[in-house]
Structures are given as structure tokens and as C-alpha cells.
Scaffold this motif. Structure first.
Motif, short mmCIF file in Angstrom:
data_model
loop_
_atom_site.label_atom_id
_atom_site.label_comp_id
_atom_site.label_asym_id
_atom_site.label_seq_id
_atom_site.Cartn_x
_atom_site.Cartn_y
_atom_site.Cartn_z
N ARG A 44 0.81 -1.23 0.00
CA ARG A 44 0.00 0.00 0.00
C ARG A 44 0.84 1.28 0.00
O ARG A 44 0.39 2.30 -0.49
N ILE A 45 2.03 1.24 0.57
CA ILE A 45 2.87 2.44 0.64
C ILE A 45 4.32 2.10 0.32
O ILE A 45 4.73 0.93 0.34
N GLU A 46 5.09 3.14 0.03
CA GLU A 46 6.53 3.03 -0.11
C GLU A 46 7.14 4.36 0.32
O GLU A 46 6.42 5.32 0.65
N VAL A 47 8.48 4.43 0.35
CA VAL A 47 9.18 5.67 0.67
C VAL A 47 9.86 6.19 -0.59
O VAL A 47 10.62 5.46 -1.23
N ARG A 48 9.55 7.46 -0.93
CA ARG A 48 10.20 8.10 -2.08
C ARG A 48 10.83 9.40 -1.59
O ARG A 48 10.13 10.27 -1.07
N ASP A 49 12.13 9.51 -1.78
CA ASP A 49 12.83 10.72 -1.35
C ASP A 49 12.53 11.05 0.11
O ASP A 49 12.22 12.20 0.47
N GLU A 50 12.55 10.01 0.95
CA GLU A 50 12.33 10.11 2.40
C GLU A 50 10.88 10.38 2.79
O GLU A 50 10.57 10.52 3.97
N LEU A 51 9.97 10.45 1.83
CA LEU A 51 8.57 10.73 2.11
C LEU A 51 7.70 9.50 1.83
O LEU A 51 7.96 8.74 0.90
N VAL A 52 6.67 9.32 2.66
CA VAL A 52 5.76 8.20 2.48
C VAL A 52 4.83 8.48 1.31
O VAL A 52 4.17 9.53 1.26
N ALA A 53 4.77 7.54 0.37
CA ALA A 53 3.92 7.69 -0.81
C ALA A 53 2.95 6.52 -0.89
O ALA A 53 3.30 5.38 -0.56
N VAL A 54 1.74 6.79 -1.33
CA VAL A 54 0.71 5.75 -1.45
C VAL A 54 0.82 5.05 -2.80
O VAL A 54 0.85 5.69 -3.84
N LEU A 55 0.87 3.73 -2.76
CA LEU A 55 0.88 2.92 -3.97
C LEU A 55 -0.52 2.43 -4.32
O LEU A 55 -0.86 2.30 -5.49
N ASP A 56 -1.29 2.10 -3.28
CA ASP A 56 -2.62 1.54 -3.47
C ASP A 56 -3.49 1.96 -2.29
O ASP A 56 -3.18 1.61 -1.15
N PRO A 57 -4.57 2.72 -2.51
CA PRO A 57 -5.40 3.19 -1.40
C PRO A 57 -6.42 2.18 -0.90
O PRO A 57 -7.17 2.47 0.05
N ALA A 58 -6.46 1.00 -1.50
CA ALA A 58 -7.48 0.01 -1.11
C ALA A 58 -7.25 -0.50 0.31
O ALA A 58 -6.11 -0.77 0.70
N PRO A 59 -8.29 -0.65 1.11
CA PRO A 59 -8.15 -1.16 2.47
C PRO A 59 -7.53 -2.56 2.49
O PRO A 59 -7.66 -3.33 1.54
#
Length: 220
Positions: A44-59
Motif C-alpha cells: 500500500r505504501i513506499e518511501v520516495r525521497d524520504e517521504l511516504v507515498a501511497v501505492l494503493d489506497p485500497a483497504p
């Protein structure tokens, strides 16, 4: 239903009989970090340039984790892992306790301190999950078995939060710490998951060092 990493951390911290939590400050920070690791493991998430980014918003199907994911999705401006750990901590800890209660692994008791102040305690109701958890940890840390990614993630969180004695109270501290560090540094998961774990472990170290420095200065 499988226990989450946050629930496992809470299980390890609770005294079986009294339900009192050991190392509560460190454990609560580790549980907040565990929410992010779980979301990374679920893709659902990953880290890009030290910031948390959403990959998939599905519960993902776990109420506490879904609440954390919804918060991350709703935030317009990306945040660092450490910032999310601070923000999610309270809900993550309550979600872990609610999850263990729902699974019947602990029970809730309310006692009054000094006859005045109500305090919640969570004695053990079913010890099977904690016993299996400790056996799993002992297999990879004390006996050298190869960990799966969830167990390795849990070990990394315990190591980052300096909770070695909580997981292995009777073992040789130096040997345990060395083995846990080796697991935490290992290539046991996909790069996206590893980035979140590394960032969470680093944030835990900073949070704990800051808290320790503050307590020393406050007591001087």
C-alpha cells in the motif's frame, strides 16, 4: 485471524497476569512504526525521497491499518516516516489493543491507582498466540533459522526500539543484539518494503535517543 505486527509487539510487552505494559514509551513508538511496515508489506505504501507515498489506497481488511492508510491517503502534503509515526501512535496503540481483545487473546480490566485514577490493564486471556510468537522469534534469533519477511520485519522493529530484553529476557544480551542487527540489515524483503523498514528503524532510534536525552537532562 493472523495477528498484526503491532499486536505482536503489544503482546510481548504485556505482563501475562497483571496486564501492565512494560517499556510502554518504546513499545508505542514501535507499534506506530509497525503500522507503516504492515502497509508496506501489503503493497500500500513506499518511501520516495524520504517521504511516504501511497501505492494503493485500497483497504487491507484490518481496522487499525485501514484507519492509518486512510489518514495517509487523505493528507495532501507528503510526510516523512518519523512524522507519520508521531501522528499515528495513539491510534496505532489503541488499534493493537482492540485487535487483541477482538481475537480473545487479552481481556480488559480497569483498576484505580491510589483509589482515584482509573487505569486500564490487559491480562492474558489466551496464551497460545504469544507462545507461538516467542517460538518463532527464538527460532530465527537464538537458533539461526531463516526468517520470513514478517518475522524479519518484527525483529527489525524490536531492534530499532531497543526491545531486545523484552523479546528475550533470559538470553545473552550481546548475542541477541548482534543476531537481531544482522536480521534487520539482511535482504529479506522487496526493496520497497526494505526502504520503509530502514526508515522506520532509523526513526525509532532517533525517537528513543531523544527521549533518553530528555529524561537525563530533566533529571539533572
Amino acid at each position: 485471524m493472523e495477528t498484526t505486527l503491532g499486536e505482536e509487539l503489544l503482546l510481548l510487552s504485556l505482563d501475562d497476569e497483571s496486564g501492565a505494559e512494560k517499556e510502554s514509551a518504546r513499545v508505542s513508538s514501535a507499534i506506530a512504526a509497525a503500522s507503516l511496515v504492515e502497509l508496506a508489506l501489503a503493497g500500500r505504501i513506499e518511501v520516495r525521497d524520504e517521504l511516504v507515498a501511497v501505492l494503493d489506497p485500497a483497504p487491507v481488511g484490518a481496522p487499525g491499518l485501514d484507519a492509518a492508510l486512510a489518514d495517509i491517503v487523505a493528507r495532501d502534503k507528503p510526510r516523512k516516516v518519523k512524522d507519520w509515526m508521531y501522528y499515528l501512535k495513539k491510534e496505532a496503540v489503541s488499534g493493537a489493543s482492540e485487535g487483541l481483545l477482538a481475537k480473545g487473546l487479552i481481556r480488559e480490566e480497569t483498576k484505580k491507582v491510589l483509589g482515584l485514577f482509573p487505569v486500564r490493564r490487559y491480562p492474558e486471556a489466551d496464551g497460545s498466540a504469544e507462545a507461538a510468537l516467542r517460538q518463532r522469534l527464538e527460532a530465527v534469533v537464538l537458533r539461526g533459522d531463516t526468517p520470513d519477511e514478517r518475522t524479519a520485519g518484527l525483529v527489525a522493529l524490536l531492534h530499532g526500539a531497543k526491545l531486545h530484553r523484552l523479546a528475550f529476557p533470559g538470553a545473552d544480551a550481546r548475542a541477541v543484539e548482534s543476531r537481531m542487527e544482522a536480521i534487520a540489515r539482511g535482504q529479506w524483503a522487496a526493496p520497497a518494503v526494505r526502504q520503509v523498514v530502514v526508515a522506520a528503524e532509523a526513526a525509532l532510534t532517533v525517537i528513543i535517543m531523544t527521549a533518553a536525552t530528555g529524561s537525563v537532562m530533566g533529571g539533572s
